[in-house]
Design a protein around this motif. Structure first.
Motif, PDB file in Angstrom:
ATOM      1  N   HIS A 182      10.964  -7.827  -5.496  1.00  0.00           N
ATOM      2  CA  HIS A 182      10.194  -7.937  -4.197  1.00  0.00           C
ATOM      3  C   HIS A 182       8.671  -8.086  -4.718  1.00  0.00           C
ATOM      4  O   HIS A 182       8.327  -7.718  -5.785  1.00  0.00           O
ATOM      5  N   ARG A 183       8.109  -8.995  -3.831  1.00  0.00           N
ATOM      6  CA  ARG A 183       6.699  -9.350  -4.051  1.00  0.00           C
ATOM      7  C   ARG A 183       5.815  -8.889  -3.124  1.00  0.00           C
ATOM      8  O   ARG A 183       6.053  -8.655  -1.790  1.00  0.00           O
ATOM      9  N   GLN A 184       5.006  -7.957  -3.477  1.00  0.00           N
ATOM     10  CA  GLN A 184       3.727  -7.213  -2.658  1.00  0.00           C
ATOM     11  C   GLN A 184       2.538  -8.029  -2.920  1.00  0.00           C
ATOM     12  O   GLN A 184       1.978  -7.956  -4.006  1.00  0.00           O
ATOM     13  N   ALA A 185       1.816  -8.434  -1.975  1.00  0.00           N
ATOM     14  CA  ALA A 185       0.373  -9.123  -2.153  1.00  0.00           C
ATOM     15  C   ALA A 185      -0.553  -7.941  -2.298  1.00  0.00           C
ATOM     16  O   ALA A 185      -0.414  -6.972  -1.429  1.00  0.00           O
ATOM     17  N   VAL A 186      -1.659  -8.129  -3.295  1.00  0.00           N
ATOM     18  CA  VAL A 186      -2.367  -6.988  -3.388  1.00  0.00           C
ATOM     19  C   VAL A 186      -3.838  -7.662  -3.762  1.00  0.00           C
ATOM     20  O   VAL A 186      -3.882  -8.683  -4.437  1.00  0.00           O
ATOM     21  N   LYS A 187      -5.121  -6.888  -3.606  1.00  0.00           N
ATOM     22  CA  LYS A 187      -6.304  -7.159  -3.957  1.00  0.00           C
ATOM     23  C   LYS A 187      -6.626  -5.686  -4.839  1.00  0.00           C
ATOM     24  O   LYS A 187      -6.435  -4.635  -4.342  1.00  0.00           O
ATOM     25  N   LYS A 230      -7.551   0.989  -7.507  1.00  0.00           N
ATOM     26  CA  LYS A 230      -7.105   0.888  -6.196  1.00  0.00           C
ATOM     27  C   LYS A 230      -6.261  -0.535  -5.901  1.00  0.00           C
ATOM     28  O   LYS A 230      -7.096  -1.636  -6.356  1.00  0.00           O
ATOM     29  N   VAL A 231      -5.451  -0.443  -5.183  1.00  0.00           N
ATOM     30  CA  VAL A 231      -4.942  -1.811  -4.469  1.00  0.00           C
ATOM     31  C   VAL A 231      -4.862  -1.613  -3.235  1.00  0.00           C
ATOM     32  O   VAL A 231      -4.514  -0.709  -2.536  1.00  0.00           O
ATOM     33  N   GLN A 232      -5.231  -2.865  -2.328  1.00  0.00           N
ATOM     34  CA  GLN A 232      -5.260  -3.150  -0.900  1.00  0.00           C
ATOM     35  C   GLN A 232      -3.983  -3.816  -0.695  1.00  0.00           C
ATOM     36  O   GLN A 232      -3.802  -4.819  -1.438  1.00  0.00           O
ATOM     37  N   LEU A 233      -3.074  -3.154   0.048  1.00  0.00           N
ATOM     38  CA  LEU A 233      -1.857  -4.030   0.048  1.00  0.00           C
ATOM     39  C   LEU A 233      -1.736  -4.783   1.335  1.00  0.00           C
ATOM     40  O   LEU A 233      -1.915  -4.236   2.424  1.00  0.00           O
ATOM     41  N   GLY A 234      -1.662  -6.043   1.004  1.00  0.00           N
ATOM     42  CA  GLY A 234      -1.659  -7.539   2.133  1.00  0.00           C
ATOM     43  C   GLY A 234      -0.305  -7.068   2.938  1.00  0.00           C
ATOM     44  O   GLY A 234       0.752  -6.754   2.642  1.00  0.00           O
ATOM     45  N   TRP A 247      -9.351  -9.162   3.837  1.00  0.00           N
ATOM     46  CA  TRP A 247      -8.467  -8.805   4.383  1.00  0.00           C
ATOM     47  C   TRP A 247      -8.698  -7.600   5.423  1.00  0.00           C
ATOM     48  O   TRP A 247      -9.876  -6.889   5.077  1.00  0.00           O
ATOM     49  N   PRO A 248      -8.217  -7.178   6.605  1.00  0.00           N
ATOM     50  CA  PRO A 248      -8.576  -6.306   7.643  1.00  0.00           C
ATOM     51  C   PRO A 248      -8.842  -4.833   6.656  1.00  0.00           C
ATOM     52  O   PRO A 248      -7.978  -4.284   5.971  1.00  0.00           O
ATOM     53  N   VAL A 253      -4.400   1.278   1.387  1.00  0.00           N
ATOM     54  CA  VAL A 253      -4.966   1.181   0.028  1.00  0.00           C
ATOM     55  C   VAL A 253      -4.399   2.521  -0.867  1.00  0.00           C
ATOM     56  O   VAL A 253      -4.160   3.576  -0.345  1.00  0.00           O
ATOM     57  N   LEU A 254      -3.882   2.041  -1.856  1.00  0.00           N
ATOM     58  CA  LEU A 254      -3.247   2.887  -2.902  1.00  0.00           C
ATOM     59  C   LEU A 254      -3.886   2.945  -4.149  1.00  0.00           C
ATOM     60  O   LEU A 254      -4.255   2.050  -4.887  1.00  0.00           O
ATOM     61  N   MET A 255      -4.345   4.211  -4.383  1.00  0.00           N
ATOM     62  CA  MET A 255      -4.919   4.468  -5.645  1.00  0.00           C
ATOM     63  C   MET A 255      -3.618   4.320  -6.719  1.00  0.00           C
ATOM     64  O   MET A 255      -2.697   5.161  -6.692  1.00  0.00           O
TER      65      MET A 255
END
Length: 308
Positions: A182-187, A230-234, A247-248, A253-255
């Motif tokens: 599974h692919r999850q876009a993150v920043k 942290k990562v912001q989950l797109g 992104w909005p 956001v996940l630590m």
């Protein structure tokens, strides 16, 4: 721009353009030229383990090297004259490999494609007496309107009070890939535990030339400096190919860990912090600027390695 040859040629063109704006400084990076590096330890908390198989984002501590920098390509420029700051992290993985995160206090990039970035640099070069050609810049913005927001941010940008009190953004999107594929876009976001704080440009102008380096050195003499990674989950509707857009803010956001910077200096000036060097479990997004960075960084590295 498809072939590696074309990307290599455009990378050389971009580095030439940067040198044409502020000059060439032998032995230094062509951007983020002035910097300071330290040893660090990254402690993941396991929160990313369901999203990615990347070894440094599981539960074991990982040694790292961090480099704080001014964004400007001139290493002699006073800290106050380079309000945007950078933070690069090189994780030293258990299998002897490395991976990097490159982040800045500006949350997005000036261009969407390498071609538009090079044309922007050429527009800056077209001015006289060190001043940009405003007509050329207006013409460029008309052709690339997605870059207007970056100019607004730069106009309002204030330097952080300390390298340790800036909030750093990866700008580009990446994909976390888990065991099921599974692919999850993150920043990425690096958030200072000391709290975010900024100073006015007038205050910055009154600081010593090497204020940021000395302030960080003094701070580390008494305690480590910590950042929360942290990562912001797109979501599917969020662009993964356009670094000129944020992104909005309501995205989750996940630590995923804690970066602890030690007082011991590291030989970071010799390192290449290429954000496309990734372990299994993380993939580059479709972002053309992200993929172009490898070629531009390699060109800059070649030139500074031969002290040119």
């Amino acid at each position: 721009m498809n072939s590696e040859y074309e990307k290599t040629q455009l990378a050389a063109e971009s580095v030439n353009a940067i040198e044409g704006i502020m000059g060439a400084f032998p032995g230094y990076r062509r951007a983020h030229a002035k910097g300071v590096s330290y040893k660090a330890v990254f402690t993941p908390n396991g929160q990313a383990s369901s999203l990615t198989t990347a070894p440094h984002l599981q539960t074991a501590q990982i040694p790292a090297i961090v480099r704080f920098s001014n964004v400007a390509p001139d290493p002699t420029l006073s800290d106050a004259l380079s309000p945007a700051k950078g933070l690069a992290v090189q994780f030293q993985l258990p299998n002897g490999e490395i991976t990097n995160i490159v982040a800045t206090t500006v949350p997005f990039f000036i261009s969407k494609t390498p071609e538009s970035f090079v044309s922007f640099l050429k527009a800056l070069r077209s001015g006289k007496n060190g001043r940009p050609n405003l007509r050329a810049l207006v013409k460029w913005l008309t052709k690339y309107p997605e870059s207007c927001s970056v100019f607004r941010i730069w106009k309002e940008l204030k330097p952080p009070l300390s390298f340790a009190q800036g909030r750093y953004h990866s700008i580009h999107a990446f994909y976390f890939v888990n065991q099921e594929g599974h692919r999850q876009a993150v920043k990425y976001i690096l958030e200072p535990e000391a709290g975010e704080a900024a100073m006015s440009n007038l205050e910055a102008a009154g600081k010593p030339e090497d204020y940021f380096e000395q302030e960080l050195e003094n701070r580390l003499a008494s305690d480590m400096v910590h950042f929360r990674l942290k990562v912001q989950l797109g979501k599917e509707t969020d662009p993964t190919d356009d670094p000129t857009k944020e992104w909005p803010k309501e995205r989750r956001v996940l630590m995923i860990g804690r970066l602890s910077i030690q007082k011991e200096r590291a030989a970071g000036e010799e390192l290449l912090f290429d954000p496309t060097v990734l372990p299994e479990g993380i993939k580059c997004s479709e972002d053309q600027i992200l993929q172009f960075r490898r070629f531009a960084y390699e060109e800059s590295y070649r030139r500074r390695s031969r002290n040119s």
